[in-house]
Scaffold this active site. Sequence first.
Site, PDB file in Angstrom:
ATOM      1  N   ARG A  93      -8.251  -9.953   5.703  1.00 54.69           N
ATOM      2  CA  ARG A  93      -9.679  -9.634   5.735  1.00 54.69           C
ATOM      3  C   ARG A  93     -10.070  -8.869   4.480  1.00 54.69           C
ATOM      4  O   ARG A  93      -9.442  -7.882   4.128  1.00 54.69           O
ATOM      5  CB  ARG A  93      -9.981  -8.782   6.973  1.00 54.69           C
ATOM      6  CG  ARG A  93     -11.324  -8.073   6.977  1.00 54.69           C
ATOM      7  CD  ARG A  93     -12.412  -8.943   7.556  1.00 54.69           C
ATOM      8  NE  ARG A  93     -13.693  -8.256   7.560  1.00 54.69           N
ATOM      9  CZ  ARG A  93     -14.269  -7.753   8.643  1.00 54.69           C
ATOM     10  NH1 ARG A  93     -13.678  -7.853   9.808  1.00 54.69           N
ATOM     11  NH2 ARG A  93     -15.451  -7.176   8.564  1.00 54.69           N
ATOM     12  N   ARG A 103     -15.899 -14.283   7.502  1.00 55.34           N
ATOM     13  CA  ARG A 103     -14.725 -13.402   7.542  1.00 55.34           C
ATOM     14  C   ARG A 103     -13.507 -14.110   8.130  1.00 55.34           C
ATOM     15  O   ARG A 103     -13.624 -14.972   8.995  1.00 55.34           O
ATOM     16  CB  ARG A 103     -15.028 -12.124   8.315  1.00 55.34           C
ATOM     17  CG  ARG A 103     -15.380 -12.269   9.746  1.00 55.34           C
ATOM     18  CD  ARG A 103     -16.812 -11.961  10.198  1.00 55.34           C
ATOM     19  NE  ARG A 103     -17.791 -11.407   9.324  1.00 55.34           N
ATOM     20  CZ  ARG A 103     -18.206 -10.130   9.359  1.00 55.34           C
ATOM     21  NH1 ARG A 103     -17.687  -9.289  10.201  1.00 55.34           N
ATOM     22  NH2 ARG A 103     -19.149  -9.721   8.554  1.00 55.34           N
ATOM     23  N   ASP A 106     -12.204 -10.760  12.522  1.00 52.85           N
ATOM     24  CA  ASP A 106     -12.976  -9.596  12.959  1.00 52.85           C
ATOM     25  C   ASP A 106     -12.445  -9.214  14.342  1.00 52.85           C
ATOM     26  O   ASP A 106     -12.388 -10.063  15.234  1.00 52.85           O
ATOM     27  CB  ASP A 106     -14.431 -10.069  13.106  1.00 52.85           C
ATOM     28  CG  ASP A 106     -15.433  -8.988  12.843  1.00 52.85           C
ATOM     29  OD1 ASP A 106     -15.028  -7.858  12.543  1.00 52.85           O
ATOM     30  OD2 ASP A 106     -16.633  -9.285  12.944  1.00 52.85           O
ATOM     31  N   ASP A 108     -13.219  -6.450  17.246  1.00 52.01           N
ATOM     32  CA  ASP A 108     -14.166  -5.414  17.657  1.00 52.01           C
ATOM     33  C   ASP A 108     -13.786  -4.847  19.018  1.00 52.01           C
ATOM     34  O   ASP A 108     -13.397  -5.597  19.926  1.00 52.01           O
ATOM     35  CB  ASP A 108     -15.586  -6.005  17.803  1.00 52.01           C
ATOM     36  CG  ASP A 108     -16.185  -6.415  16.470  1.00 52.01           C
ATOM     37  OD1 ASP A 108     -15.906  -5.737  15.465  1.00 52.01           O
ATOM     38  OD2 ASP A 108     -16.928  -7.420  16.450  1.00 52.01           O
TER      39      ASP A 108
HETATM   40  N1  ROI Z   1     -21.382 -15.272  14.385  1.00 47.05           N
HETATM   41  C1  ROI Z   1     -20.573 -15.822  15.305  1.00 47.05           C
HETATM   42  N2  ROI Z   1     -20.927 -16.983  15.875  1.00 47.05           N
HETATM   43  N3  ROI Z   1     -19.402 -15.249  15.689  1.00 47.05           N
HETATM   44  C2  ROI Z   1     -19.006 -14.061  15.139  1.00 47.05           C
HETATM   45  O1  ROI Z   1     -17.926 -13.555  15.501  1.00 47.05           O
HETATM   46  C3  ROI Z   1     -19.823 -13.447  14.189  1.00 47.05           C
HETATM   47  N4  ROI Z   1     -19.484 -12.259  13.619  1.00 47.05           N
HETATM   48  C4  ROI Z   1     -20.265 -11.656  12.755  1.00 47.05           C
HETATM   49  C5  ROI Z   1     -21.595 -12.220  12.337  1.00 47.05           C
HETATM   50  C6  ROI Z   1     -21.619 -12.345  10.810  1.00 47.05           C
HETATM   51  C7  ROI Z   1     -22.693 -11.295  12.814  1.00 47.05           C
HETATM   52  N5  ROI Z   1     -21.836 -13.529  12.896  1.00 47.05           N
HETATM   53  C8  ROI Z   1     -21.030 -14.086  13.816  1.00 47.05           C
HETATM   54  O2  ROI Z   1     -19.894 -10.492  12.258  1.00 47.05           O
END
Ligand code: ROI
Length: 175
Positions: A93, A103, A106, A108
């Site tokens: 990342r 990315r 991610d 979270d």
């Molecule tokens: N859009 C989708 N569909 N899935 C994500 O995990 C995701 N993550 C993000 C942003 C860029 C907001 N858009 C995303 O961080």
Amino acid sequence: MPEQQLERPAEHEVYLGLGANLANPAAQLQNAVAALNQLPQSSLLAVSSLYCSRPMGPQDQPDYVNAVAKISTTLPPLALLDALQQIEQLQGRQRKAERWGPRSLDLDILLYANQTITSERLTVPHYGLAQREFVLYPLAEIAPQLTLPCGTPLKALLSKVPVNGLQKLSESCRW
Ligand code: ROI
């Protein structure tokens, strides 16, 4: 001598959001799940299916693969965040200036037990949880009866958020 009490640290159930849209996103999520399985002081309890979702934010980026995992952990929230960011780094990342750009991975913290956390580094429940179909539907797959710390049942949120093309992973996702 007073008898020594050995207190075990409290275990917390935590839901994590996984997302990627670069560098073979499905493999990124599979590797991330393997890494979550190795988290210290934690056990991996459940993982949703992998879902293909339309990008939220700038549309000139590939579709995402998303999933939700449930762990039990004795790591405090910020120590868990550190461990998750380490996994993101190990999987390549690169944090860029663009806010909602693509990315490779991610991770979270969506929910940490029944806690509400507002700190510089961490907001829990995750600020986007209630609006994001790619979080709500995978979460409902593994925790259909969940209620948020504010008392709102997950099902009440789901009924307000359209599917928006979200589908379990298949060949029709565009990368
Ligand atoms: N859009 C989708 N569909 N899935 C994500 O995990 C995701 N993550 C993000 C942003 C860029 C907001 N858009 C995303 O961080």
